[in-house]
Design a protein around this motif. Structure first.
Motif, PDB file in Angstrom:
ATOM      1  N   CYS A 106     -58.328  55.319  95.987  1.00 50.22           N
ATOM      2  CA  CYS A 106     -58.839  56.689  95.896  1.00 50.22           C
ATOM      3  C   CYS A 106     -58.375  57.320  94.583  1.00 50.22           C
ATOM      4  CB  CYS A 106     -58.337  57.526  97.067  1.00 50.22           C
ATOM      5  SG  CYS A 106     -58.969  59.219  97.042  1.00 50.22           S
ATOM      6  N   MET A 108     -58.131  60.528  93.925  1.00 51.86           N
ATOM      7  CA  MET A 108     -57.693  61.921  94.022  1.00 51.86           C
ATOM      8  C   MET A 108     -56.183  62.102  93.852  1.00 51.86           C
ATOM      9  SD  MET A 108     -60.582  63.154  94.184  1.00 51.86           S
ATOM     10  CE  MET A 108     -60.452  64.898  94.414  1.00 51.86           C
ATOM     11  N   GLY A 109     -55.417  61.054  94.099  1.00 51.75           N
ATOM     12  CA  GLY A 109     -53.982  61.072  93.793  1.00 51.75           C
ATOM     13  C   GLY A 109     -53.153  62.068  94.580  1.00 51.75           C
ATOM     14  N   CYS A 110     -53.510  62.351  95.836  1.00 46.68           N
ATOM     15  CA  CYS A 110     -52.675  63.251  96.644  1.00 46.68           C
ATOM     16  C   CYS A 110     -51.278  62.629  96.741  1.00 46.68           C
ATOM     17  CB  CYS A 110     -53.286  63.452  98.033  1.00 46.68           C
ATOM     18  SG  CYS A 110     -54.955  64.111  97.958  1.00 46.68           S
ATOM     19  N   PHE A 112     -48.761  62.785  98.675  1.00 49.66           N
ATOM     20  CA  PHE A 112     -48.135  62.373  99.938  1.00 49.66           C
ATOM     21  C   PHE A 112     -48.899  61.226 100.593  1.00 49.66           C
ATOM     22  CE2 PHE A 112     -50.933  66.017 100.268  1.00 49.66           C
ATOM     23  CZ  PHE A 112     -51.911  65.511 101.104  1.00 49.66           C
ATOM     24  N   CYS A 113     -49.874  60.647  99.892  1.00 51.80           N
ATOM     25  CA  CYS A 113     -50.776  59.684 100.523  1.00 51.80           C
ATOM     26  C   CYS A 113     -50.636  58.302  99.883  1.00 51.80           C
ATOM     27  CB  CYS A 113     -52.210  60.204 100.401  1.00 51.80           C
ATOM     28  SG  CYS A 113     -53.455  58.994 100.834  1.00 51.80           S
ATOM     29  N   THR A 115     -52.742  55.814 100.020  1.00 52.28           N
ATOM     30  CA  THR A 115     -53.987  55.383  99.363  1.00 52.28           C
ATOM     31  C   THR A 115     -54.055  55.972  97.956  1.00 52.28           C
ATOM     32  OG1 THR A 115     -55.059  55.507 101.537  1.00 52.28           O
ATOM     33  CG2 THR A 115     -56.486  55.208  99.641  1.00 52.28           C
ATOM     34  N   GLY A 116     -53.695  57.253  97.853  1.00 45.09           N
ATOM     35  CA  GLY A 116     -53.704  57.902  96.537  1.00 45.09           C
ATOM     36  C   GLY A 116     -52.789  57.164  95.571  1.00 45.09           C
ATOM     37  N   GLY A 157     -60.586  57.278 106.134  1.00 50.32           N
ATOM     38  CA  GLY A 157     -59.735  56.160 105.715  1.00 50.32           C
ATOM     39  C   GLY A 157     -59.512  56.213 104.213  1.00 50.32           C
ATOM     40  N   GLY A 159     -60.212  56.576 100.435  1.00 51.72           N
ATOM     41  CA  GLY A 159     -61.262  57.106  99.582  1.00 51.72           C
ATOM     42  C   GLY A 159     -61.667  58.536  99.872  1.00 51.72           C
ATOM     43  N   GLU A 160     -62.334  59.135  98.887  1.00 53.23           N
ATOM     44  CA  GLU A 160     -62.908  60.481  99.014  1.00 53.23           C
ATOM     45  C   GLU A 160     -64.419  60.297  99.188  1.00 53.23           C
ATOM     46  OE1 GLU A 160     -62.465  63.946  99.271  1.00 53.23           O
ATOM     47  OE2 GLU A 160     -64.630  63.680  99.256  1.00 53.23           O
ATOM     48  N   VAL A 193     -61.692  66.487 100.417  1.00 47.36           N
ATOM     49  CA  VAL A 193     -60.843  67.521  99.818  1.00 47.36           C
ATOM     50  C   VAL A 193     -61.722  68.682  99.335  1.00 47.36           C
ATOM     51  CG1 VAL A 193     -59.121  65.828  99.075  1.00 47.36           C
ATOM     52  CG2 VAL A 193     -60.886  66.558  97.466  1.00 47.36           C
TER      53      VAL A 193
HETATM   54  S1  SF4 Z   1     -57.404  59.156 100.635  1.00 43.98           S
HETATM   55 FE1  SF4 Z   1     -57.555  61.385 101.066  1.00 43.98          FE
HETATM   56  S2  SF4 Z   1     -55.413  62.086 101.155  1.00 43.98           S
HETATM   57 FE2  SF4 Z   1     -55.399  60.044 100.177  1.00 43.98          FE
HETATM   58  S3  SF4 Z   1     -55.490  60.455  97.943  1.00 43.98           S
HETATM   59 FE3  SF4 Z   1     -57.597  60.196  98.642  1.00 43.98          FE
HETATM   60  S4  SF4 Z   1     -58.320  62.279  99.125  1.00 43.98           S
HETATM   61 FE4  SF4 Z   1     -56.080  62.361  99.000  1.00 43.98          FE
END
Ligand code: SF4
Length: 338
Positions: A106, A108-110, A112-113, A115-116, A157, A159-160, A193
């Protein structure tokens, strides 16, 4: 598996076959979960063989299965280019919810995640998205369980989803097709998001319910926690949600992951109430899972309850979600295809 029903009709028409043949094929793939063209006994041998030479019918292969103590199952799926994604089957009372991926990694780089933390590899195709539901159905059937109870799907799951909107749009069409999986749009939830323009497109498509990952009550904190999401200012995002098309009894779900000493104070709860005052929504609170990106801890139980109570006392509908599958890293924010 990349064809939607309309393109399958065109393909079959070009071969001089009657239109109903396309519907038969569609049902073999998406309803009867055929793994091979040769299983399709009401299709002529000649057509089966020619399709077999040209198309691949197999959904992504299960590379690894992990089952948690609460019955949650995480499947690691291998794609044709050797990349992997994860999907999670969550048992609920009398039905299953499946969480599916829309991208490998993903962008988006959140913070706390997990996947990010793995970065972005590529978008999934419509077939790769929709066929995760077939894989889960087969898994349940192999275990002697009723796959028709897999009624709820969340695009939550890896990805955005709205950054891969064209493929997601087609995949949602495939999943809700009444001749195939026939999932109800009211039981399909897309979690985002918030991506400008695409949010309204999804609303207009009427193909599923909307969940928005907010996680902060102001732009500054949101920028820190969700750097990719901050491109769209939180005030503009909220105005878009106020205008989002909803049927009379529908609501937007606001996802808010509580992070200790970061977004969990009473003042932030009050800010959140103010922010959402004109959005038709319900709030899903979730204490962050251990094992998410290093450094983030869930608040003490008391702080979680106080936050929840404050929102509730100001008139918001709140659910405190209990995360499932933590022991197999299948809970929210823990998917990393490791
Ligand atoms: S999967 Fe969702 S929470 Fe994780 S980085 Fe991507 S947008 Fe953010």
């Amino acid at each position: 598996m990349e064809q939607d029903r309309e393109s399958l009709h065109n393909l079959i028409k070009k071969r001089g076959e009657p239109a109903y043949r396309a519907d038969q094929l569609w049902q073999w793939i998406w309803r009867k979960k055929a793994g091979d063209f040769q299983e399709m006994t009401n299709i002529s041998k000649a057509l089966r063989s020619s399709l077999q030479q040209e198309f691949v019918l197999q959904p992504p292969a299960v590379v690894q299965k992990k089952e948690g103590i609460d019955g949650t199952v995480k499947l690691l799926l291998g794609l044709d280019d050797r990349l992997c994604i994860e999907t999670v089957i969550i048992p609920e009372k009398g039905y299953y919810t499946q969480c599916i991926s829309t991208q490998v990694g993903c962008p988006m780089g959140c913070v706390f995640c997990s996947t990010g933390g793995m970065g972005f590899k590529r978008n999934l195709t419509p077939g790769e998205i929709a066929s995760q539901v077939l894989v889960a159905g087969r898994h349940l059937e192999d275990k002697g369980l009723d796959s028709t109870r897999l009624t709820n799907v969340v695009l939550m799951g890896m990805g955005e989803p709205l950054l891969n909107w064209d493929a997601v749009h087609r995949a949602l069409g495939m999943m809700t097709d009444p001749l195939g999986l026939g999932l109800s749009r009211r039981r399909l939830t897309l979690s985002t998001v918030g991506i400008k323009d695409r949010l309204q497109e999804f609303g207009r498509s009427r193909l599923g319910m909307l969940a928005v990952s907010l996680h902060a009550p102001d732009q500054e904190l949101r920028r820190r926690l969700m750097p990719g999401a901050a491109a769209w200012d939180i005030k503009d995002l909220i105005s878009a949600l106020e205008k989002y098309p909803l049927a009379p009894r529908e609501r937007i779900t606001i996802e808010y992951v509580l992070l200790k000493d970061t977004n969990d104070s009473p003042a932030q709860a009050r800010d959140l109430v103010r922010l959402l005052s004109r959005v038709k929504c319900k709030v899903n609170l979730l204490a962050c899972n251990p094992g998410e990106q290093a450094g983030w801890q869930p608040p003490e139980e008391q702080a979680v309850q106080a936050f929840e109570e404050l929102l509730r006392s100001r008139g918001l509908t709140v659910t405190l979600r209990k995360s499932k599958g933590q022991d197999i890293s299948a809970a929210c924010g823990q998917l990393a295809a490791d």
